[in-house]
Write an enzyme that holds these catalytic residues in place. Structure first.
Site, mmCIF file in Angstrom:
data_model
loop_
_atom_site.group_PDB
_atom_site.id
_atom_site.type_symbol
_atom_site.label_atom_id
_atom_site.label_comp_id
_atom_site.label_asym_id
_atom_site.label_seq_id
_atom_site.Cartn_x
_atom_site.Cartn_y
_atom_site.Cartn_z
ATOM 1 C CG ASP A 1 -21.171 -15.250 -18.658
ATOM 2 O OD1 ASP A 1 -20.514 -15.712 -19.601
ATOM 3 O OD2 ASP A 1 -20.776 -15.228 -17.493
ATOM 4 C CG HIS B 1 -18.709 -19.107 -20.164
ATOM 5 N ND1 HIS B 1 -19.664 -19.530 -19.261
ATOM 6 C CD2 HIS B 1 -18.128 -18.027 -19.584
ATOM 7 C CE1 HIS B 1 -19.667 -18.720 -18.215
ATOM 8 N NE2 HIS B 1 -18.739 -17.801 -18.374
ATOM 9 C CG HIS C 1 -20.332 -11.648 -13.569
ATOM 10 N ND1 HIS C 1 -21.347 -12.412 -14.101
ATOM 11 C CD2 HIS C 1 -20.848 -11.027 -12.474
ATOM 12 C CE1 HIS C 1 -22.436 -12.256 -13.344
ATOM 13 N NE2 HIS C 1 -22.156 -11.424 -12.362
ATOM 14 C CG HIS D 1 -20.908 -10.019 -18.013
ATOM 15 N ND1 HIS D 1 -20.250 -10.801 -18.952
ATOM 16 C CD2 HIS D 1 -21.105 -10.826 -16.939
ATOM 17 C CE1 HIS D 1 -20.083 -12.017 -18.472
ATOM 18 N NE2 HIS D 1 -20.577 -12.067 -17.241
ATOM 19 C CG ASP E 1 -16.194 -15.384 -15.371
ATOM 20 O OD1 ASP E 1 -16.898 -14.447 -14.948
ATOM 21 O OD2 ASP E 1 -16.664 -16.321 -16.051
#
Ligand SMILES: [Zn+2]
Ligand SMILES: [Zn+2]
Length: 305
Positions: A210, A268, A64, A62, A66
């Protein structure tokens, strides 16, 4: 196959953990794949034997930061190495625009072909010795999990079968083992497959991005390995004033046990757990429910499978 954890921290790096990235070198391959590319992934790679020169495909879960802000520097550095091997990047809608915009504004020109492919859920991408399926995860923006499955291996040469067929030991055995078909002295024909054991199933690795619903991987029950986030301890998550869409250690343990995952690697982790005592608490919380082989990922950890 070999997996190298390049970043295991959630959101921001800590002294001991960088943000998300995972390298996978397929069985009998010198090329390798990268899953996610948080900032400074290329710095982490310098501490491993993996060379950007041999990086063949990147899969982004994805957009994001990070998980993706390291992409631009990494692509540019790969260009500096003058690698001419084409590079493919797979990821959610928007990846193409993100890359094109940065490359245009910084006038980045690459000496290799870059193919960007935006994926959707339920795709199966075939790459010869393995395939990768995409599954929709549940997060605050579009996020995919990737399911890596090796092709089945042919069965091993079965000595018993060969003897039963009356094949004389010696050079004929060798020829069958090399995959040839032979004719016996009495004129019978023996195919290579007549003397092989059952094919060996390829291994399957579930790679989560995530996600606050690890049970979404349930169609892949019994997988050899699952790599999944466990961002919080349950009690800390319960106290958060604003709920981010992440999995807790308790939730992951319950889901992995239900799905009969053989080996689980949790990763994570929120930076708040960056010491051994707190990591132990995460491990114990997963263990309350999960009975399989459990590892908490650390940066530069390597796993052979
Ligand atoms: Zn993240
Ligand atoms: Zn995220």
């Amino acid at each position: 196959m070999e997996l190298t954890f390049l970043g295991t921290s959630a959101g921001v790096p800590t002294r001991r953990r960088n943000v998300s990235a995972l390298a996978l070198r397929p069985r009998q391959s010198s090329n390798w794949l990268l899953f996610d590319c948080g900032e400074a992934t290329q710095h982490q790679l310098l501490k491993t034997p993996l060379s950007l020169y041999r990086l063949q495909r990147i899969f982004i879960t994805h957009l994001h930061g990070d998980h993706v802000y390291g992409l631009f520097g990494l692509l540019a550095s790969r260009g500096m190495l003058m690698s001419e091997m084409p590079l493919e990047i797979y990821g959610p809608t928007g990846l193409q625009e993100m890359l094109q915009t940065v490359m245009r504004l910084s006038q980045l020109r690459l000496p290799y072909d870059l193919a960007v492919r935006e994926v959707s859920a339920g795709e199966s991408l075939a790459f010869g010795d393995y395939r990768i399926e995409t599954i929709a995860l549940h997060h605050s923006i579009t996020c995919y999990g990737y399911v890596y499955t090796e092709a089945d291996l042919p069965g091993r040469f079965d000595l018993e079968k060969a003897r039963k067929l009356g094949i004389p030991e010696g050079p004929l055995f060798g020829r069958l083992q090399r995959g040839e078909s032979i004719t016996l002295p009495d004129g019978r024909r023996v195919e290579n497959r007549d003397v092989l054991g059952a094919p060996r199933a390829g291994r399957r690795v579930l790679i989560g991005g995530d996600n606050d619903r690890p049970e979404l991987f349930a169609p892949y029950r019994g997988a050899d390995l699952m790599i999944h986030e466990a961002t919080y301890l349950q009690k800390d998550f319960d106290r958060l004033p604003r709920k981010f869409m992440h999995t807790t250690a308790r939730q992951l343990g319950i889901a992995a046990e239900k799905m009969a995952i053989k080996r689980l690697v949790a990763t994570h982790f929120s930076p708040r757990y960056d010491n051994e005592k707190k990591m132990k608490a995460i491990e114990e919380e997963i263990r309350e429910n999960y009975r399989g082989e459990l590892t908490l990922a650390s940066d530069l950890m390597r796993i052979g499978l």
